[in-house]
Write a protein that holds these residues in place. Sequence first.
Motif, PDB file in Angstrom:
ATOM      1  N   THR A  88      -0.842  -0.082  -1.012  1.00 21.78           N
ATOM      2  CA  THR A  88      -1.921   0.427  -2.405  1.00 21.78           C
ATOM      3  C   THR A  88      -3.090  -0.464  -3.250  1.00 21.78           C
ATOM      4  OG1 THR A  88       0.047   2.503  -2.947  1.00 21.78           O
ATOM      5  CG2 THR A  88      -2.102   1.379  -4.758  1.00 21.78           C
ATOM      6  N   GLY A  89      -3.934  -0.568  -2.840  1.00 21.52           N
ATOM      7  CA  GLY A  89      -5.038  -0.634  -3.438  1.00 21.52           C
ATOM      8  C   GLY A  89      -5.609  -1.873  -2.275  1.00 21.52           C
ATOM      9  N   ARG A  90      -5.412  -1.743  -1.242  1.00 20.16           N
ATOM     10  CA  ARG A  90      -5.833  -2.746  -0.255  1.00 20.16           C
ATOM     11  C   ARG A  90      -7.563  -2.060   0.216  1.00 20.16           C
ATOM     12  NH1 ARG A  90      -3.308  -7.567   1.492  1.00 20.16           N
ATOM     13  NH2 ARG A  90      -1.488  -7.914   0.084  1.00 20.16           N
ATOM     14  N   GLN A  91      -7.726  -2.920   0.992  1.00 19.19           N
ATOM     15  CA  GLN A  91      -9.204  -2.215   1.356  1.00 19.19           C
ATOM     16  C   GLN A  91      -8.170  -2.446   3.274  1.00 19.19           C
ATOM     17  OE1 GLN A  91     -12.655  -4.460   3.353  1.00 19.19           O
ATOM     18  NE2 GLN A  91     -13.797  -3.323   1.666  1.00 19.19           N
ATOM     19  N   VAL A  92      -9.231  -0.961   3.447  1.00 22.87           N
ATOM     20  CA  VAL A  92      -8.530  -1.126   5.189  1.00 22.87           C
ATOM     21  C   VAL A  92     -10.453  -0.562   5.535  1.00 22.87           C
ATOM     22  CG1 VAL A  92      -7.096   1.039   6.771  1.00 22.87           C
ATOM     23  CG2 VAL A  92      -6.565  -0.630   4.554  1.00 22.87           C
ATOM     24  N   THR A  93     -10.083  -0.696   7.431  1.00 24.63           N
ATOM     25  CA  THR A  93     -11.260  -0.075   8.530  1.00 24.63           C
ATOM     26  C   THR A  93     -10.410   0.242   9.415  1.00 24.63           C
ATOM     27  OG1 THR A  93     -12.424  -1.401   7.387  1.00 24.63           O
ATOM     28  CG2 THR A  93     -13.292  -0.517   9.703  1.00 24.63           C
ATOM     29  N   LEU A  94     -10.492   1.525   9.461  1.00 26.97           N
ATOM     30  CA  LEU A  94     -10.958   1.784  10.742  1.00 26.97           C
ATOM     31  C   LEU A  94     -11.228   2.283  11.737  1.00 26.97           C
ATOM     32  CD1 LEU A  94      -8.431   5.158   9.445  1.00 26.97           C
ATOM     33  CD2 LEU A  94      -7.717   2.886  10.151  1.00 26.97           C
TER      34      LEU A  94
ATOM     35  N   ALA B 276      -7.062   0.941  -0.779  1.00 23.84           N
ATOM     36  CA  ALA B 276      -6.004   2.663  -0.288  1.00 23.84           C
ATOM     37  C   ALA B 276      -5.097   3.005  -1.629  1.00 23.84           C
ATOM     38  CB  ALA B 276      -4.654   1.896   0.541  1.00 23.84           C
ATOM     39  N   ALA B 277      -4.726   4.840  -1.393  1.00 21.34           N
ATOM     40  CA  ALA B 277      -4.293   4.808  -1.965  1.00 21.34           C
ATOM     41  C   ALA B 277      -3.540   6.069  -1.058  1.00 21.34           C
ATOM     42  CB  ALA B 277      -5.142   5.886  -3.480  1.00 21.34           C
ATOM     43  N   SER B 278      -1.888   6.545  -1.803  1.00 16.54           N
ATOM     44  CA  SER B 278      -1.222   6.789  -1.270  1.00 16.54           C
ATOM     45  C   SER B 278      -1.452   8.371  -1.026  1.00 16.54           C
ATOM     46  CB  SER B 278       0.586   7.269  -1.893  1.00 16.54           C
ATOM     47  OG  SER B 278       0.114   7.238  -3.443  1.00 16.54           O
ATOM     48  N   SER B 279      -2.597   9.025  -1.555  1.00 14.34           N
ATOM     49  CA  SER B 279      -2.652   9.773  -1.389  1.00 14.34           C
ATOM     50  C   SER B 279      -4.016  10.366   0.366  1.00 14.34           C
ATOM     51  CB  SER B 279      -4.026  10.752  -2.364  1.00 14.34           C
ATOM     52  OG  SER B 279      -5.043  10.018  -2.446  1.00 14.34           O
ATOM     53  N   GLN B 280      -4.337   9.204   0.491  1.00 19.00           N
ATOM     54  CA  GLN B 280      -5.103   8.851   2.072  1.00 19.00           C
ATOM     55  C   GLN B 280      -4.007   8.187   3.116  1.00 19.00           C
ATOM     56  OE1 GLN B 280      -7.633   5.000  -0.143  1.00 19.00           O
ATOM     57  NE2 GLN B 280      -9.274   7.163   0.518  1.00 19.00           N
ATOM     58  N   THR B 281      -3.218   8.112   2.888  1.00 14.32           N
ATOM     59  CA  THR B 281      -1.602   8.435   3.691  1.00 14.32           C
ATOM     60  C   THR B 281      -2.538   9.894   4.913  1.00 14.32           C
ATOM     61  OG1 THR B 281      -0.163   6.736   2.894  1.00 14.32           O
ATOM     62  CG2 THR B 281       0.971   8.739   4.194  1.00 14.32           C
ATOM     63  N   SER B 282      -2.507   9.809   5.988  1.00 16.09           N
ATOM     64  CA  SER B 282      -3.166  10.670   6.782  1.00 16.09           C
ATOM     65  C   SER B 282      -2.838  10.727   8.501  1.00 16.09           C
ATOM     66  CB  SER B 282      -4.524  11.287   6.265  1.00 16.09           C
ATOM     67  OG  SER B 282      -4.695  12.264   6.948  1.00 16.09           O
ATOM     68  N   VAL B 283      -3.265  10.942   9.255  1.00 10.19           N
ATOM     69  CA  VAL B 283      -3.807  10.824  10.243  1.00 10.19           C
ATOM     70  C   VAL B 283      -5.202  11.201  10.138  1.00 10.19           C
ATOM     71  CG1 VAL B 283      -4.037  11.342  12.801  1.00 10.19           C
ATOM     72  CG2 VAL B 283      -1.609  11.737  11.304  1.00 10.19           C
ATOM     73  N   TYR B 284      -5.887   9.977  10.817  1.00 11.39           N
ATOM     74  CA  TYR B 284      -7.552  10.587  10.856  1.00 11.39           C
ATOM     75  C   TYR B 284      -7.968  10.468  12.496  1.00 11.39           C
ATOM     76  CZ  TYR B 284      -7.319   8.744   6.105  1.00 11.39           C
ATOM     77  OH  TYR B 284      -7.246   8.648   4.993  1.00 11.39           O
ATOM     78  N   PHE B 285      -8.634  11.008  12.425  1.00 10.51           N
ATOM     79  CA  PHE B 285      -9.998  11.650  13.825  1.00 10.51           C
ATOM     80  C   PHE B 285     -10.750  10.976  13.259  1.00 10.51           C
ATOM     81  CE2 PHE B 285      -6.365  12.696  16.585  1.00 10.51           C
ATOM     82  CZ  PHE B 285      -5.473  13.790  15.689  1.00 10.51           C
ATOM     83  N   CYS B 286     -11.842  10.521  14.699  1.00  6.41           N
ATOM     84  CA  CYS B 286     -12.892  10.444  14.522  1.00  6.41           C
ATOM     85  C   CYS B 286     -13.300  11.243  15.893  1.00  6.41           C
ATOM     86  CB  CYS B 286     -13.217   8.805  15.135  1.00  6.41           C
ATOM     87  SG  CYS B 286     -14.761   8.158  15.626  1.00  6.41           S
ATOM     88  N   ALA B 287     -14.541  11.585  16.014  1.00  8.64           N
ATOM     89  CA  ALA B 287     -15.047  12.627  16.760  1.00  8.64           C
ATOM     90  C   ALA B 287     -16.587  12.821  17.367  1.00  8.64           C
ATOM     91  CB  ALA B 287     -15.030  13.990  16.693  1.00  8.64           C
TER      92      ALA B 287
END
Lengths: 112, 112
Positions: free
Chosen positions: B15-21, B81-92
């Motif tokens: 939590t709190g870290r910056q993440v880039t996908l 980052a927040a726990s609510s952002q735990t997810s699977v992310y798709f690019c299209a």
Amino acid sequence: AQSVTQPDIHITVSEGASLELRCNYSYGATPYLFWYVQSPGQGLQLLLKYFSGDTLVQGIKGFEAEFKRSQSSFNLRKPSVHWSDAAEYFCAVGGGTYKYIFGTGTRLKVLA
Amino acid sequence: DAEITQSPRHKITETGRQVTLACHQTWNHNNMFWYRQDLGHGLRLIHYSYGVQDTNKGEVSDGYSVSRSNTEDLPLTLESAASSQTSVYFCATQGQGAGELFFGEGSRLTVL
């Protein structure tokens, strides 16, 4: 408001049986309609699409779907299900803005 | 063959870290999208881009940002980052004429 409803969260069918997955939509103009399939751990793959013309569209893997404007539906069908069809299926609707709305998905289980 | 590559495929962060996908495509498509997939919600649009230097917010954009400096790439950044952002992310991506979406294989993000 634009929306897509897939009323069945889970469906179980026996191998060889017929299949129908329901999709209802709300959209202010003539919609573009899609069905996608997602296998576990994978991205989404297009099964079929409807833009205009013949309301019965054929897709890959033996799937078909029928657009019924009067019922705001775009149901997916397959006459005989194979075990490899077990997956999650998503209906999507969109239009000229290019942004598509997805339903919540229907998970298909196939019994041997 | 043209493809969409997402990286990392799996990431655990705090939590709190910056993440880039990252999302890289070789389709040469102008339109690119980021979705998140959560149980019971289907796919929800986070951000999208219709070309270089163009970015737009989707229905669940809070806490996310994107930038488009070239045709091939649309990185998604979670500023904190927040726990609510735990997810699977798709690019299209999407080609001309409001056609079908092509999906990457997804990035599974866990925020602890």
